[in-house]
Enzyme design. Structure first.
Site, PDB file in Angstrom:
ATOM      1  N   SER A  63      -1.044  52.563  80.617  1.00 30.85           N
ATOM      2  CA  SER A  63      -2.184  51.783  81.036  1.00 30.85           C
ATOM      3  C   SER A  63      -1.880  51.082  82.358  1.00 30.85           C
ATOM      4  CB  SER A  63      -2.531  50.801  79.910  1.00 30.85           C
ATOM      5  OG  SER A  63      -3.836  50.353  79.999  1.00 30.85           O
TER       6      SER A  63
ATOM      7  N   HIS B 131      -7.039  55.671  74.050  1.00 32.49           N
ATOM      8  CA  HIS B 131      -6.396  55.174  75.272  1.00 32.49           C
ATOM      9  C   HIS B 131      -4.920  55.538  75.253  1.00 32.49           C
ATOM     10  CE1 HIS B 131      -5.538  52.801  78.706  1.00 32.49           C
ATOM     11  NE2 HIS B 131      -5.082  51.736  78.084  1.00 32.49           N
TER      12      HIS B 131
ATOM     13  N   ASP C  99     -10.526  58.922  77.565  1.00 29.82           N
ATOM     14  CA  ASP C  99      -9.915  57.595  77.559  1.00 29.82           C
ATOM     15  C   ASP C  99     -10.956  56.570  78.026  1.00 29.82           C
ATOM     16  OD1 ASP C  99      -8.434  55.227  78.280  1.00 29.82           O
ATOM     17  OD2 ASP C  99      -6.620  56.449  78.412  1.00 29.82           O
TER      18      ASP C  99
END
Length: 514
Positions: free
Chosen positions: A228, A483, A455
């Site tokens: 991320s 994600h 995502d």
């Protein structure tokens, strides 16, 4: 949705008041940081040598053979050695196998604002594949301003409760003024409680701290897995120190060329994609709270439910009622991982029947609010990093109003809320030091960029873009929901990444996993 010390990477969007543009960490060009080429080729400046040559004093901590230490770093890299240093929390678990040790593997779960030490101790050092843990010392450092590394604080817990319930879809001048006042109060609180470090928590500075840690660990190269926002942190490191790049995995990637407004708009579309996948699954099931018709009808039903909550919140079994702001965050929270979809169906069904406790729990998980009412540092560190890394998405309410139709086009259900959530940096007490620009890391060893096709927080085109920018990157694609991809059930993804970490051999170009 993550818990405070989750096995899953932290989110990178703040589809919420505190974290508007949680991903708005486009490449930071901190004024105190020399550009990439100059940092990796020259010797360590004399003023920085005490930091690079420091010895870490390890002590037992956290159980299960973990060790902890404190790394000293300059508050301001332009003025090191002036006594204004930071103390950064580091933890490790040494390699468990008998084979040749490959070095340290630094991990970061994202955010910005996620505790890397918490992620290491709760998951990475015990949940990464055994053959990876056998060859690497598993290491984490909470970035400056995060968790145990001189954490940024802004509000009391009760103030934060009030803040998270502020209407983020204002319908008139009065509600707009109250939202702006909430942003201003939040910003003033950060300046009051954390003014010492508020101007020195950029991604570039955190990446420079990582190089100090690399040296203190005795490693010639940095090996790293970032998820991320952690992909942006890792890519920034690679651009600053390309010759010191070892094996870098960047999972759930950001595109550092995007403006804050574009990031927020793209993420809004990403959450719409994730909601569509959820709705397609839901309407096929008996008892779906959004009906058993079309996805469009499910979307309309959810929008109507949010609209009712805007004027008529429902009870939750505690002092906080479930209004539109917390309900929206509760739904968004479940978009990060498809394993949360059953929980979301149950929570929606209950909330539509007048009992909002389930959705409130999902919102609390998103905000990292414990059962005792205390909040973790994530929602304070997050805007502190984001608002320093890029100019604000919007500077006035008028700019937001003008952009709302575009955001609603990206997501009819979430668009208005996410547009207004992107206003918070307009009132930040510290001027941004960064700008959006590409990261190339010319001369770096092979890097693996991972993208998930649906995502919600880091849309797949961002991974494609970063893989194109980085001169030595290979794109690894996961065709799926949720994600990030590593450690989430795809043997194809896990095998490709494990092989790379253990041998240095990246996956074949255009590898696509299911």
């Amino acid at each position: 949705m993550h818990t405070r010390h989750s096995s899953r990477p932290l989110r990178t969007l703040g589809a919420a008041l505190t974290a508007a543009a949680l991903l708005s960490s486009g490449c930071s060009a901190d004024a105190s940081a020399p550009r990439a080429a100059s940092l990796s080729k020259r010797a360590v400046p004399a003023a920085l040598k005490p930091y690079y040559e420091q010895a870490l004093n390890w002590r037992p901590c956290g159980g299960a053979d973990f060790e902890c230490a404190t790394l000293k770093a300059p508050l301001d890299y332009a003025r090191p050695g002036t006594g204004r240093d930071l103390r950064l929390a580091v933890s490790r678990k040494k390699a468990t196998g008998t084979g040749r040790r490959l070095g340290s593997l630094l991990v970061n779960p994202g955010g910005p604002g996620g505790s890397a030490v918490g992620y290491l101790q709760s998951f990475a050092a015990v949940g990464y594949p055994a053959r990876v843990r056998a060859r690497y010392d598993m290491v984490a450092m909470d970035p400056r301003g995060v968790a145990e590394s001189e954490p940024i604080t802004c509000l009391s817990d009760k103030q934060m409760d009030t803040f998270t319930q502020t209407d983020q879809t204002p319908d008139g001048r009065g509600e707009t003024d109250r939202l702006v006042a909430a942003y201003k109060k939040f910003a003033r609180g950060c300046a009051t409680h954390s003014g010492r470090i508020l101007g020195h928590v950029s991604t570039v500075e955190a990446a420079r701290d990582m190089d100090v840690l690399r040296a203190a660990l005795g490693d010639r190269k940095l090996h790293y897995v970032g998820a991320s926002y952690g992909t942006f942190l890792g890519a920034t490191y690679a651009d600053l120190y390309p010759r010191r790049v070892g094996r870098l995995v960047l999972d759930g990637a950001l595109d550092p060329t995007l403006s804050s407004r574009r990031i927020n708009r793209d993420q809004t579309a990403g959450f719409e994609t994730a909601f569509t996948a959820f709705a397609k699954d839901c309407v096929r099931r008996t008892g779906c709270p959004l009906g058993t018709g079309s996805v469009a009808a499910a979307r309309d039903r959810l929008g109507a439910f949010f609209a009712r909550l805007d004027s008529h919140p429902v009870r939750t079994g505690e002092s906080r009622a479930l209004g539109e702001p917390l309900a929206t965050i509760g739904v968004i929270s479940a978009m990060y991982d498809e394993t949360a979809w059953p929980q979301l169906r149950t929570a929606l069904r209950s909330a539509m029947g007048g009992h909002g406790g389930g959705l409130l729990n999902l919102a609390d998980l998103y905000y990292e609010r414990d059962a005792d009412g205390s909040y973790a540092n994530l929602m304070y560190a997050n805007p502190a990093v984001n608002c320093l890394d890029l100019p604000p998405a919007f500077r006035t309410p008028a700019e937001v109003k003008k952009a709302v139709p575009d955001f609603r086009k990206a997501s009819p259900v979430f668009g208005k809320a996410l547009a207004w959530a992107a206003l918070n940096c307009a009132y930040w007490p510290v001027r941004p030091t960064g700008t959006a620009h590409p990261l190339h890391a010319r001369g770096a060893a092979p890097i693996v960029v991972v993208g998930t096709t649906r995502d919600p927080a880091t849309p797949y085109p961002w991974a494609r873009a970063l893989a194109t920018q980085l001169s030595s990157a290979t794109l690894l694609t996961y065709d799926g929901d949720g994600h990030t991809a590593y450690g989430r059930g795809s043997g194809c993804i896990d095998n490709a990444i494990n092989t790379y970490l253990l041998t240095g051999r990246p996956p074949a170009p255009h590898t696509r996993c299911h």
